[in-house]
Design a protein around this motif. Structure first.
Motif, PDB file in Angstrom:
ATOM      1  N   ASP A   1      -1.786   2.946  -2.040  1.00 42.62           N
ATOM      2  CA  ASP A   1      -1.056   2.317  -3.135  1.00 42.62           C
ATOM      3  C   ASP A   1      -0.019   3.282  -3.683  1.00 42.62           C
ATOM      4  OD1 ASP A   1      -2.953   3.974  -4.196  1.00 42.62           O
ATOM      5  OD2 ASP A   1      -3.566   2.643  -5.799  1.00 42.62           O
ATOM      6  N   GLY A   2       1.089   2.715  -4.138  1.00 42.75           N
ATOM      7  CA  GLY A   2       2.198   3.501  -4.662  1.00 42.75           C
ATOM      8  C   GLY A   2       3.311   2.573  -5.077  1.00 42.75           C
ATOM      9  N   GLY A   3       4.522   2.922  -4.712  1.00 46.44           N
ATOM     10  CA  GLY A   3       5.690   2.099  -5.018  1.00 46.44           C
ATOM     11  C   GLY A   3       6.588   2.060  -3.801  1.00 46.44           C
ATOM     12  N   GLY A   4       7.787   1.536  -3.981  1.00 45.68           N
ATOM     13  CA  GLY A   4       8.706   1.523  -2.865  1.00 45.68           C
ATOM     14  C   GLY A   4       9.763   0.459  -2.962  1.00 45.68           C
ATOM     15  N   THR A   5      10.524   0.329  -1.881  1.00 45.02           N
ATOM     16  CA  THR A   5      11.620  -0.623  -1.792  1.00 45.02           C
ATOM     17  C   THR A   5      11.506  -1.381  -0.480  1.00 45.02           C
ATOM     18  OG1 THR A   5      13.000   0.904  -3.039  1.00 45.02           O
ATOM     19  CG2 THR A   5      14.123  -0.846  -1.870  1.00 45.02           C
TER      20      THR A   5
ATOM     21  N   PHE B   1       3.380   2.757 -11.292  1.00 41.76           N
ATOM     22  CA  PHE B   1       2.502   1.616 -11.529  1.00 41.76           C
ATOM     23  C   PHE B   1       1.502   1.406 -10.394  1.00 41.76           C
ATOM     24  CE2 PHE B   1       6.462   0.297 -13.824  1.00 41.76           C
ATOM     25  CZ  PHE B   1       5.967   0.579 -15.080  1.00 41.76           C
ATOM     26  N   ARG B   2       1.742   2.025  -9.224  1.00 38.59           N
ATOM     27  CA  ARG B   2       0.866   1.898  -8.055  1.00 38.59           C
ATOM     28  C   ARG B   2       0.581   0.439  -7.727  1.00 38.59           C
ATOM     29  NH1 ARG B   2      -2.899   7.022  -7.930  1.00 38.59           N
ATOM     30  NH2 ARG B   2      -3.780   5.792  -6.264  1.00 38.59           N
ATOM     31  N   MET B   3       1.636  -0.365  -7.766  1.00 36.28           N
ATOM     32  CA  MET B   3       1.503  -1.801  -7.536  1.00 36.28           C
ATOM     33  C   MET B   3       1.708  -2.205  -6.085  1.00 36.28           C
ATOM     34  SD  MET B   3       3.318  -3.619 -10.787  1.00 36.28           S
ATOM     35  CE  MET B   3       3.399  -5.149  -9.907  1.00 36.28           C
ATOM     36  N   LEU B   4       2.414  -1.396  -5.316  1.00 38.90           N
ATOM     37  CA  LEU B   4       2.703  -1.749  -3.930  1.00 38.90           C
ATOM     38  C   LEU B   4       1.614  -1.161  -3.032  1.00 38.90           C
ATOM     39  CD1 LEU B   4       4.847  -3.227  -2.249  1.00 38.90           C
ATOM     40  CD2 LEU B   4       5.944  -1.024  -1.899  1.00 38.90           C
ATOM     41  N   VAL B   5       1.022  -1.990  -2.202  1.00 40.86           N
ATOM     42  CA  VAL B   5      -0.061  -1.562  -1.308  1.00 40.86           C
ATOM     43  C   VAL B   5       0.440  -1.616   0.130  1.00 40.86           C
ATOM     44  CG1 VAL B   5      -2.400  -2.048  -0.518  1.00 40.86           C
ATOM     45  CG2 VAL B   5      -1.801  -2.425  -2.912  1.00 40.86           C
ATOM     46  N   LEU B   6       0.323  -0.495   0.828  1.00 43.19           N
ATOM     47  CA  LEU B   6       0.675  -0.421   2.243  1.00 43.19           C
ATOM     48  C   LEU B   6      -0.610  -0.470   3.054  1.00 43.19           C
ATOM     49  CD1 LEU B   6       2.516   0.163   4.696  1.00 43.19           C
ATOM     50  CD2 LEU B   6       2.291   2.581   4.157  1.00 43.19           C
ATOM     51  N   SER B   7      -0.692  -1.423   3.964  1.00 39.17           N
ATOM     52  CA  SER B   7      -1.843  -1.565   4.860  1.00 39.17           C
ATOM     53  C   SER B   7      -1.340  -1.458   6.300  1.00 39.17           C
ATOM     54  CB  SER B   7      -2.527  -2.915   4.647  1.00 39.17           C
ATOM     55  OG  SER B   7      -2.890  -3.075   3.306  1.00 39.17           O
TER      56      SER B   7
ATOM     57  N   LEU C   1       1.276  -6.762  -2.984  1.00 36.84           N
ATOM     58  CA  LEU C   1       1.185  -6.350  -4.378  1.00 36.84           C
ATOM     59  C   LEU C   1      -0.274  -6.304  -4.814  1.00 36.84           C
ATOM     60  CD1 LEU C   1       4.116  -8.368  -5.980  1.00 36.84           C
ATOM     61  CD2 LEU C   1       4.056  -5.951  -5.417  1.00 36.84           C
ATOM     62  N   SER C   2      -0.600  -5.351  -5.674  1.00 33.92           N
ATOM     63  CA  SER C   2      -1.954  -5.237  -6.192  1.00 33.92           C
ATOM     64  C   SER C   2      -2.090  -5.988  -7.511  1.00 33.92           C
ATOM     65  CB  SER C   2      -2.323  -3.761  -6.372  1.00 33.92           C
ATOM     66  OG  SER C   2      -1.417  -3.140  -7.240  1.00 33.92           O
ATOM     67  N   TYR C   3      -3.215  -5.812  -8.163  1.00 35.61           N
ATOM     68  CA  TYR C   3      -3.531  -6.453  -9.453  1.00 35.61           C
ATOM     69  C   TYR C   3      -3.486  -7.977  -9.365  1.00 35.61           C
ATOM     70  CZ  TYR C   3      -2.367  -1.716 -10.949  1.00 35.61           C
ATOM     71  OH  TYR C   3      -2.287  -0.356 -11.062  1.00 35.61           O
TER      72      TYR C   3
ATOM     73  N   GLY D   1       4.541 -12.175  -1.542  1.00 33.08           N
ATOM     74  CA  GLY D   1       4.214 -11.396  -0.357  1.00 33.08           C
ATOM     75  C   GLY D   1       3.148 -12.075   0.473  1.00 33.08           C
ATOM     76  N   PRO D   2       2.593 -11.420   1.419  1.00 36.32           N
ATOM     77  CA  PRO D   2       2.858 -10.055   1.866  1.00 36.32           C
ATOM     78  C   PRO D   2       4.156  -9.975   2.683  1.00 36.32           C
ATOM     79  CG  PRO D   2       1.254 -11.049   3.309  1.00 36.32           C
ATOM     80  CD  PRO D   2       1.552 -12.055   2.235  1.00 36.32           C
ATOM     81  N   TRP D   3       4.689  -8.769   2.770  1.00 36.63           N
ATOM     82  CA  TRP D   3       5.874  -8.508   3.572  1.00 36.63           C
ATOM     83  C   TRP D   3       5.429  -7.699   4.772  1.00 36.63           C
ATOM     84  CZ3 TRP D   3       5.612  -7.779  -1.725  1.00 36.63           C
ATOM     85  CH2 TRP D   3       6.328  -8.702  -2.491  1.00 36.63           C
ATOM     86  N   ILE D   4       5.826  -8.118   5.951  1.00 37.07           N
ATOM     87  CA  ILE D   4       5.324  -7.502   7.182  1.00 37.07           C
ATOM     88  C   ILE D   4       6.487  -6.993   8.028  1.00 37.07           C
ATOM     89  CG2 ILE D   4       4.061  -7.937   9.319  1.00 37.07           C
ATOM     90  CD1 ILE D   4       2.437 -10.028   7.728  1.00 37.07           C
TER      91      ILE D   4
END
Length: 194
Positions: A76-80, A105-111, A121-123, A130-133
């Motif tokens: 988890d983190g952020g990004g564009t 905010f650690r809202m973006l989750v990379l899997s 997105l988390s929460y 999303g999700p965006w792949i």
């Protein structure tokens, strides 16, 4: 053995956050503009606080990446992320639209998986957006984006077509080690101010 010796001789990179830089510059500027005993005392205290904060920032070490990753690893983190949306791009004059999240905010989750990089997105917001792949075969290059002023560093995936996808975290080495183990290209270094 030689690689370890080289790493120990390497000069450590000094990290400074945007807030520390701002406090440092204002302390020096106000002391130069108004050199009264009171202002010099305030600036000295401010410089001491910045010195302590920089020491803590630079001594904080990133944990070593684990030796073996589990099949389903999440970061988890952020990004564009570039968004493909006809309605949104028409609203902005056919300009490319990106979705950006602050790493604080650690809202973006990379899997990451061997087949694709999945961003969500988390929460509970992942149910709405999303999700965006980004598929593995579309990834041409992985970059480790080192920042000079921010405490976060990025992992940028360069696709064959389109804008880069960036994931920002405090632990980029773990993400890069996981991607390398999953068969993604070895990361090259890139630099950014923020």
């Amino acid at each position: 053995m030689k690689a370890q010796e080289r790493q120990s001789r390497r000069i450590p990179r000094i990290r400074i956050t945007v807030l520390e830089l701002f406090l440092l510059l204002t302390a020096v500027a106000f002391a130069a503009i108004n050199p009264t005993p009171g202002q010099l005392t305030i600036s000295a205290v401010q410089l001491a606080v910045v010195g302590i904060a920089m020491t803590v920032t630079n001594l904080r070490k990133e944990p070593a990446p684990p030796e073996v990753f589990l099949e389903e690893e999440h970061f988890d983190g952020g990004g564009t992320i570039p968004v493909k949306s006809g309605a949104l791009s028409k609203m902005w004059g056919n300009q490319p639209v990106v979705f950006s999240v602050s790493p604080q905010f650690r809202m973006l989750v990379l899997s990451p998986t061997p087949e694709a990089l999945e961003f969500s997105l988390s929460y509970g917001l992942g149910r709405l957006f999303g999700p965006w792949i980004l598929k593995r075969e579309d990834v041409v290059e992985i970059q480790h984006v080192r920042t000079w002023l921010a405490p976060y560093q990025g992992v940028r995936a360069i696709p064959a077509v389109g804008r880069p996808w960036t994931f920002v975290t405090r632990e980029p080495a773990t993400v890069l080690a996981c991607l390398e183990e999953l068969g993604y290209p070895k990361a090259t270094d890139a630099f950014s101010l923020f």
